[in-house]
Design an enzyme around this catalytic site. Structure first.
Site, PDB file in Angstrom:
ATOM      1  N   PHE A  22       0.784  -1.237  -0.020  1.00 57.82           N
ATOM      2  CA  PHE A  22      -0.003  -0.010  -0.156  1.00 57.82           C
ATOM      3  C   PHE A  22       0.876   1.135   0.002  1.00 57.82           C
ATOM      4  CE2 PHE A  22      -3.545   2.608   0.955  1.00 57.82           C
ATOM      5  CZ  PHE A  22      -4.735   2.019   0.826  1.00 57.82           C
ATOM      6  N   ALA A  56      -0.380  -2.064   5.766  1.00 61.13           N
ATOM      7  CA  ALA A  56       0.507  -2.275   6.894  1.00 61.13           C
ATOM      8  C   ALA A  56      -0.251  -3.032   7.949  1.00 61.13           C
ATOM      9  CB  ALA A  56       0.572  -0.866   7.327  1.00 61.13           C
ATOM     10  N   PHE A  57      -1.582  -3.169   8.039  1.00 62.85           N
ATOM     11  CA  PHE A  57      -2.196  -3.913   8.838  1.00 62.85           C
ATOM     12  C   PHE A  57      -1.694  -5.328   8.853  1.00 62.85           C
ATOM     13  CE2 PHE A  57      -6.069  -6.231  10.279  1.00 62.85           C
ATOM     14  CZ  PHE A  57      -6.245  -5.577  11.671  1.00 62.85           C
ATOM     15  N   GLU A  58      -1.275  -5.960   7.668  1.00 66.51           N
ATOM     16  CA  GLU A  58      -0.733  -7.207   7.758  1.00 66.51           C
ATOM     17  C   GLU A  58       0.577  -7.369   8.217  1.00 66.51           C
ATOM     18  OE1 GLU A  58      -2.446  -5.911   4.920  1.00 66.51           O
ATOM     19  OE2 GLU A  58      -4.343  -6.856   5.823  1.00 66.51           O
ATOM     20  N   ILE A  82      -0.963   7.051   5.371  1.00 66.09           N
ATOM     21  CA  ILE A  82      -1.613   8.303   5.062  1.00 66.09           C
ATOM     22  C   ILE A  82      -2.766   8.773   5.302  1.00 66.09           C
ATOM     23  CG2 ILE A  82      -1.437  10.190   3.231  1.00 66.09           C
ATOM     24  CD1 ILE A  82       0.632   8.330   1.817  1.00 66.09           C
ATOM     25  N   ALA A  85      -9.811  10.842   4.692  1.00 65.69           N
ATOM     26  CA  ALA A  85     -11.091  11.599   5.260  1.00 65.69           C
ATOM     27  C   ALA A  85     -11.844  11.081   6.401  1.00 65.69           C
ATOM     28  CB  ALA A  85     -11.675  11.812   4.011  1.00 65.69           C
ATOM     29  N   HIS A  88     -10.229   5.729   9.415  1.00 63.83           N
ATOM     30  CA  HIS A  88      -9.485   4.563   8.961  1.00 63.83           C
ATOM     31  C   HIS A  88      -8.235   4.537   9.567  1.00 63.83           C
ATOM     32  CE1 HIS A  88      -9.738   0.800   6.644  1.00 63.83           C
ATOM     33  NE2 HIS A  88      -8.791   1.323   5.956  1.00 63.83           N
ATOM     34  N   ARG A 127       9.927  12.031   3.772  1.00 65.73           N
ATOM     35  CA  ARG A 127      10.556  11.341   4.937  1.00 65.73           C
ATOM     36  C   ARG A 127      10.985   9.999   4.176  1.00 65.73           C
ATOM     37  NH1 ARG A 127       7.512  14.460   6.767  1.00 65.73           N
ATOM     38  NH2 ARG A 127       7.643  15.351   9.092  1.00 65.73           N
TER      39      ARG A 127
HETATM   40  N1  INI Z   1      -2.677   0.335   4.419  1.00 65.07           N
HETATM   41  C1  INI Z   1      -1.582   0.840   4.442  1.00 65.07           C
HETATM   42  O1  INI Z   1      -0.333   0.499   4.376  1.00 65.07           O
HETATM   43  N2  INI Z   1      -1.330   2.297   4.327  1.00 65.07           N
HETATM   44  C2  INI Z   1      -2.501   3.244   4.270  1.00 65.07           C
HETATM   45  O2  INI Z   1      -2.429   4.421   4.261  1.00 65.07           O
HETATM   46  C3  INI Z   1      -3.819   2.427   4.395  1.00 65.07           C
HETATM   47  N3  INI Z   1      -5.044   3.108   4.205  1.00 65.07           N
HETATM   48  O3  INI Z   1      -5.041   4.193   4.294  1.00 65.07           O
HETATM   49  O4  INI Z   1      -5.916   2.312   4.291  1.00 65.07           O
HETATM   50  C4  INI Z   1      -3.833   0.988   4.203  1.00 65.07           C
HETATM   51  N4  INI Z   1      -4.777   0.092   4.374  1.00 65.07           N
HETATM   52  C5  INI Z   1      -4.813  -1.057   4.071  1.00 65.07           C
HETATM   53  C6  INI Z   1      -4.744  -2.009   5.216  1.00 65.07           C
HETATM   54  O5  INI Z   1      -3.280  -1.793   5.944  1.00 65.07           O
HETATM   55  C7  INI Z   1      -4.973  -3.486   5.049  1.00 65.07           C
HETATM   56  O6  INI Z   1      -4.106  -3.973   3.932  1.00 65.07           O
HETATM   57  C8  INI Z   1      -6.460  -3.759   4.722  1.00 65.07           C
HETATM   58  O7  INI Z   1      -7.408  -3.356   5.164  1.00 65.07           O
HETATM   59  C9  INI Z   1      -6.702  -5.415   4.498  1.00 65.07           C
HETATM   60  O8  INI Z   1      -6.675  -5.954   5.771  1.00 65.07           O
END
Ligand code: INI
Length: 154
Positions: A22, A56-58, A82, A85, A88, A127
């Site tokens: 992402f 990033a969530f993973e 990032i 709006a 999330h 950054r």
């Molecule tokens: N994942 C990111 O790494 N950065 C982000 O800014 C982001 N936004 O903004 O939604 C993001 N979302 C995806 C998330 O990390 C998961 O991959 C997804 O929800 C599936 O679990």
């Protein structure tokens, strides 16, 4: 008085880098910075494994799996969050930050936080190799110091 600190001598270190796809454009720059730091401190290219995850969530789960494999002296987590709006961003960044901290504490392993959490894409670019340096490079340097520091304490 005894002072313990980690040096940056890094020959033979085995490092896993986990990178989020992402915002890949910026994530790749963090990865470039981290690789540059590792290689210039004599970590061998063959001893570095890059693992891509969807977002990033993973990262925390894969950081845990990599750490548990016993194949690495440290795990570096790189990602770019990032603000949008909606709330999330807050939910994801909170979980990712907590998750990464938890994995390091559970596994007794340096699991390094190289996640950008910014209000804008401009702040993220700054950054990732522009006017505010490269946080991937900084994360890699912290990693080398932490691996050596743990060795010193042990
Ligand atoms: N994942 C990111 O790494 N950065 C982000 O800014 C982001 N936004 O903004 O939604 C993001 N979302 C995806 C998330 O990390 C998961 O991959 C997804 O929800 C599936 O679990």
């Amino acid at each position: 008085m005894k002072t313990i600190e980690g040096n940056l001598i890094s020959k033979g270190f085995r490092i896993a880098l986990i990178v989020s796809r992402f915002n890949e454009l910026i994530g790749k720059k963090l990865l470039d910075g981290a690789m540059d730091c590792l290689l210039r401190h004599e970590v061998k290219d063959d001893d570095i494994t890059v693992i891509w995850v969807p977002g990033a969530f993973e990262i925390p789960l894969i950081a845990k799996k990599a750490g548990l494999s016993g194949k690495y002296d440290a795990v570096i987590c790189l990602g770019v969050l990032i603000r949008g709006a909606t709330p999330h961003f807050e939910y994801i960044s909170g979980e990712v930050t907590k998750g990464i901290a938890l994995v390091g504490l559970e596994l007794n392993l340096p699991v390094i936080y190289g996640i950008l959490t910014t209000d804008s894409i401009e702040q993220a670019i700054e950054r990732a190799g522009a006017k505010a340096g490269n946080k991937g490079w900084n994360a890699a340097l912290a990693t080398l110091e932490m691996v050596n520091l743990l060795k010193e304490i042990n």
